[in-house]
Design a protein around this motif. Structure first.
Motif, PDB file in Angstrom:
ATOM      1  N   LYS A   1       1.064  -1.056   0.135  1.00 23.22           N
ATOM      2  CA  LYS A   1      -0.655   0.070  -0.343  1.00 23.22           C
ATOM      3  C   LYS A   1       1.149   1.576  -0.336  1.00 23.22           C
ATOM      4  N   MET A   2       1.983   0.994   0.642  1.00 27.22           N
ATOM      5  CA  MET A   2       3.137   2.286   0.803  1.00 27.22           C
ATOM      6  C   MET A   2       3.683   2.367  -0.746  1.00 27.22           C
ATOM      7  N   ILE A   3       3.721   1.583  -1.445  1.00 29.05           N
ATOM      8  CA  ILE A   3       4.475   1.774  -2.889  1.00 29.05           C
ATOM      9  C   ILE A   3       3.539   2.114  -3.622  1.00 29.05           C
ATOM     10  N   ASP A   4       2.159   1.810  -3.945  1.00 27.04           N
ATOM     11  CA  ASP A   4       1.067   2.065  -4.457  1.00 27.04           C
ATOM     12  C   ASP A   4       0.977   3.547  -4.033  1.00 27.04           C
ATOM     13  N   PHE A   5       0.677   4.295  -2.956  1.00 31.14           N
ATOM     14  CA  PHE A   5       0.402   5.213  -2.611  1.00 31.14           C
ATOM     15  C   PHE A   5       2.071   6.475  -3.301  1.00 31.14           C
ATOM     16  N   ILE A   6       3.240   5.472  -2.641  1.00 33.49           N
ATOM     17  CA  ILE A   6       4.253   6.182  -3.595  1.00 33.49           C
ATOM     18  C   ILE A   6       4.171   7.005  -5.679  1.00 33.49           C
ATOM     19  N   SER A   7       4.539   5.396  -5.526  1.00 37.56           N
ATOM     20  CA  SER A   7       3.791   4.942  -7.242  1.00 37.56           C
ATOM     21  C   SER A   7       3.294   6.422  -7.378  1.00 37.56           C
ATOM     22  N   ALA A   8       2.388   6.812  -6.889  1.00 38.62           N
ATOM     23  CA  ALA A   8       1.239   7.522  -7.521  1.00 38.62           C
ATOM     24  C   ALA A   8       1.631   9.044  -8.162  1.00 38.62           C
ATOM     25  N   ASP A   9       3.444   9.306  -7.338  1.00 39.15           N
ATOM     26  CA  ASP A   9       3.034  10.469  -8.085  1.00 39.15           C
ATOM     27  C   ASP A   9       4.912  10.682  -8.937  1.00 39.15           C
ATOM     28  N   LYS A  10       4.123  10.858  -9.759  1.00 36.35           N
ATOM     29  CA  LYS A  10       5.071  10.805 -11.185  1.00 36.35           C
ATOM     30  C   LYS A  10       6.878  11.022 -11.585  1.00 36.35           C
ATOM     31  N   LEU A  11       7.356  12.374 -10.500  1.00 40.03           N
ATOM     32  CA  LEU A  11       8.803  12.106 -10.095  1.00 40.03           C
ATOM     33  C   LEU A  11       9.497  10.841  -9.364  1.00 40.03           C
ATOM     34  N   ALA A  12       8.370  10.032  -8.404  1.00 44.67           N
ATOM     35  CA  ALA A  12       9.424   8.899  -7.461  1.00 44.67           C
ATOM     36  C   ALA A  12       9.088   8.420  -8.465  1.00 44.67           C
ATOM     37  N   ARG A  13      10.497   7.135  -8.291  1.00 46.19           N
ATOM     38  CA  ARG A  13      10.966   6.377  -8.575  1.00 46.19           C
ATOM     39  C   ARG A  13      11.512   4.893  -7.535  1.00 46.19           C
ATOM     40  N   ILE A  14      10.930   4.112  -6.384  1.00 47.52           N
ATOM     41  CA  ILE A  14      11.959   3.830  -6.304  1.00 47.52           C
ATOM     42  C   ILE A  14      12.559   2.631  -5.496  1.00 47.52           C
ATOM     43  N   ASP A  15      13.187   2.708  -4.973  1.00 46.99           N
ATOM     44  CA  ASP A  15      14.567   1.919  -4.727  1.00 46.99           C
ATOM     45  C   ASP A  15      14.201   0.492  -3.772  1.00 46.99           C
ATOM     46  N   TYR A  16      13.709   0.643  -2.399  1.00 49.22           N
ATOM     47  CA  TYR A  16      12.801  -0.069  -1.585  1.00 49.22           C
ATOM     48  C   TYR A  16      11.936   0.613  -0.412  1.00 49.22           C
ATOM     49  N   VAL A  17      11.275   0.016  -0.610  1.00 51.52           N
ATOM     50  CA  VAL A  17       9.784  -0.314   1.519  1.00 51.52           C
ATOM     51  C   VAL A  17      10.235  -1.051   2.073  1.00 51.52           C
ATOM     52  N   SER A  18      10.658  -0.564   3.309  1.00 49.52           N
ATOM     53  CA  SER A  18      11.000  -1.771   3.818  1.00 49.52           C
ATOM     54  C   SER A  18      10.346  -2.122   5.309  1.00 49.52           C
ATOM     55  N   ILE A  19       9.370  -3.255   6.229  1.00 53.63           N
ATOM     56  CA  ILE A  19       9.509  -3.045   7.182  1.00 53.63           C
ATOM     57  C   ILE A  19      10.529  -3.938   7.844  1.00 53.63           C
ATOM     58  N   ALA A  20      11.769  -3.991   8.745  1.00 59.23           N
ATOM     59  CA  ALA A  20      12.266  -4.767   9.470  1.00 59.23           C
ATOM     60  C   ALA A  20      12.086  -5.055  11.290  1.00 59.23           C
ATOM     61  N   ASP A  21      12.812  -5.576  11.335  1.00 54.62           N
ATOM     62  CA  ASP A  21      13.324  -5.631  12.423  1.00 54.62           C
ATOM     63  C   ASP A  21      14.652  -4.326  12.965  1.00 54.62           C
ATOM     64  N   GLN A  22      14.648  -3.480  13.879  1.00 53.25           N
ATOM     65  CA  GLN A  22      14.845  -2.372  14.189  1.00 53.25           C
ATOM     66  C   GLN A  22      16.394  -2.575  14.034  1.00 53.25           C
ATOM     67  N   ALA A  23      16.826  -3.430  15.130  1.00 54.23           N
ATOM     68  CA  ALA A  23      18.225  -4.000  15.377  1.00 54.23           C
ATOM     69  C   ALA A  23      19.045  -4.955  13.896  1.00 54.23           C
ATOM     70  N   SER A  24      18.571  -5.605  14.088  1.00 52.61           N
ATOM     71  CA  SER A  24      19.159  -6.748  12.719  1.00 52.61           C
ATOM     72  C   SER A  24      18.693  -6.062  11.988  1.00 52.61           C
ATOM     73  N   LEU A  25      17.722  -5.314  10.761  1.00 54.90           N
ATOM     74  CA  LEU A  25      17.129  -4.987   9.694  1.00 54.90           C
ATOM     75  C   LEU A  25      16.795  -7.070   8.977  1.00 54.90           C
ATOM     76  N   GLU A  26      16.483  -7.672   9.224  1.00 51.97           N
ATOM     77  CA  GLU A  26      15.458  -7.953   8.706  1.00 51.97           C
ATOM     78  C   GLU A  26      14.223  -8.081   8.838  1.00 51.97           C
ATOM     79  N   GLU A  27      13.877  -8.105   7.843  1.00 52.00           N
ATOM     80  CA  GLU A  27      12.861  -7.918   6.974  1.00 52.00           C
ATOM     81  C   GLU A  27      11.763  -9.174   7.752  1.00 52.00           C
ATOM     82  N   GLN A  28      10.083  -7.873   7.904  1.00 45.25           N
ATOM     83  CA  GLN A  28       9.622  -8.988   8.745  1.00 45.25           C
ATOM     84  C   GLN A  28       7.989  -9.522   8.580  1.00 45.25           C
TER      85      GLN A  28
END
Length: 276
Positions: free
Chosen positions: A223-250
């Motif tokens: 849903k965040m990707i869809d939100f950002i992609s609606a802006d014509k100037l924005a190109r996404i490298d990544y969107v992440s939701i991860a453990d704050q300490a290890s940065l492993e994706e949740q």
């Protein structure tokens, strides 16, 4: 404010200091985010040293090392006004003399997110920060939460290598419209500057989904990707939701979780994050 341009000058200055020392490493072109770190160092410590060094090894071959914004005179005036006691301004040759080929290689935490997009970036960051820690011997070092993965990598390095410094992480400083302050914001055209607020707005959108009860990380990210992609100037490298300490994706969002993203607005690559 004392201006130090060589390692011998820095060492001689440091040897005369008694009581506590705070350290703020920067790449210059300072803004209020940097100054918030200096002010906290001043509040916590008897002496505060700031470094200004654009570090070549943390830039990739197609990145903006040569064009990275620089304004030393303005930086020094800002640091003086903020009450910094000394500024360390080494040259590249000073930090990396001929023949220097020893580097700090972080582990898996540096391979994700920024590390995946920018191979070798954190090798350069960890090396220069450890060199500065060794030279300045501060009791506390101050970093901004905006570079969340950098903070995580450096915390791991300090723990793994038994570095005797306390890392103090300060909140992101934002413009009135939410855009995280960054030296690279100066690259943005007026239209791009307006579009760049999509990073902060998407983070708040993600937070609201989680607050409303959504626990599935993939749903929030899409849903965040869809939100950002609606802006014509924005190109996404990544969107992440991860453990704050290890940065492993949740998969199922637990707390604390780091929501982070990297988005290109025109030719400018911006990062931002929030913790839930």
């Amino acid at each position: 404010m004392k201006i130090l341009r060589s390692i011998p000058e820095l060492k001689a200055y440091r040897e005369k200091l008694v009581d506590s020392v705070g350290f703020v490493p920067t790449m210059g072109f300072l803004h209020d985010g940097h100054l918030s770190l200096v002010r906290q160092s001043k509040a916590d410590c008897d002496h505060s040293i700031v470094s200004i060094f654009v570090n070549p090894p943390q830039f990739g071959p197609n990145e903006d090392f040569n064009s990275y914004p620089r304004d030393i005179d303005h930086d020094l005036a800002m640091l003086d006004a903020a009450g910094a006691d000394a500024a360390f301004l080494p040259s590249v040759d000073e930090m990396y003399p001929e023949g220097a080929d020893t580097f700090v290689v972080p582990g898996k935490i540096a391979e994700r997110l920024e590390g995946a997009v920018r191979p070798g970036h954190f090798r350069g960051v960890a090396t220069v920060v450890l060199k500065l820690f060794n030279l300045i011997q501060a009791q506390k070092a101050y970093f901004g939460q905006k570079d969340a993965q950098q903070v995580a990598v450096l915390k791991k390095m300090v723990a793994d290598l038994n570095v005797t410094v306390e890392l103090v992480v300060m909140p992101i400083i934002r413009e009135k419209d939410g855009l995280a302050m960054s030296s690279r914001n100066t690259y943005l055209s007026p239209e791009e500057r307006q579009a760049a607020t999509v990073l902060y707005r998407s983070l708040k959108f993600g937070e609201s989904l989680i607050s409303a009860g959504e626990q599935h990380a993939d749903v929030v990210k899409q849903k965040m990707i869809d939100f950002i992609s609606a802006d014509k100037l924005a190109r996404i490298d990544y969107v992440s939701i991860a453990d704050q300490a290890s940065l492993e994706e949740q998969t199922i969002i637990g707390k604390p979780a780091l929501i982070s993203l990297a988005v290109r607005i025109g030719r400018t690559r911006l990062i931002d994050n929030s913790v839930v």
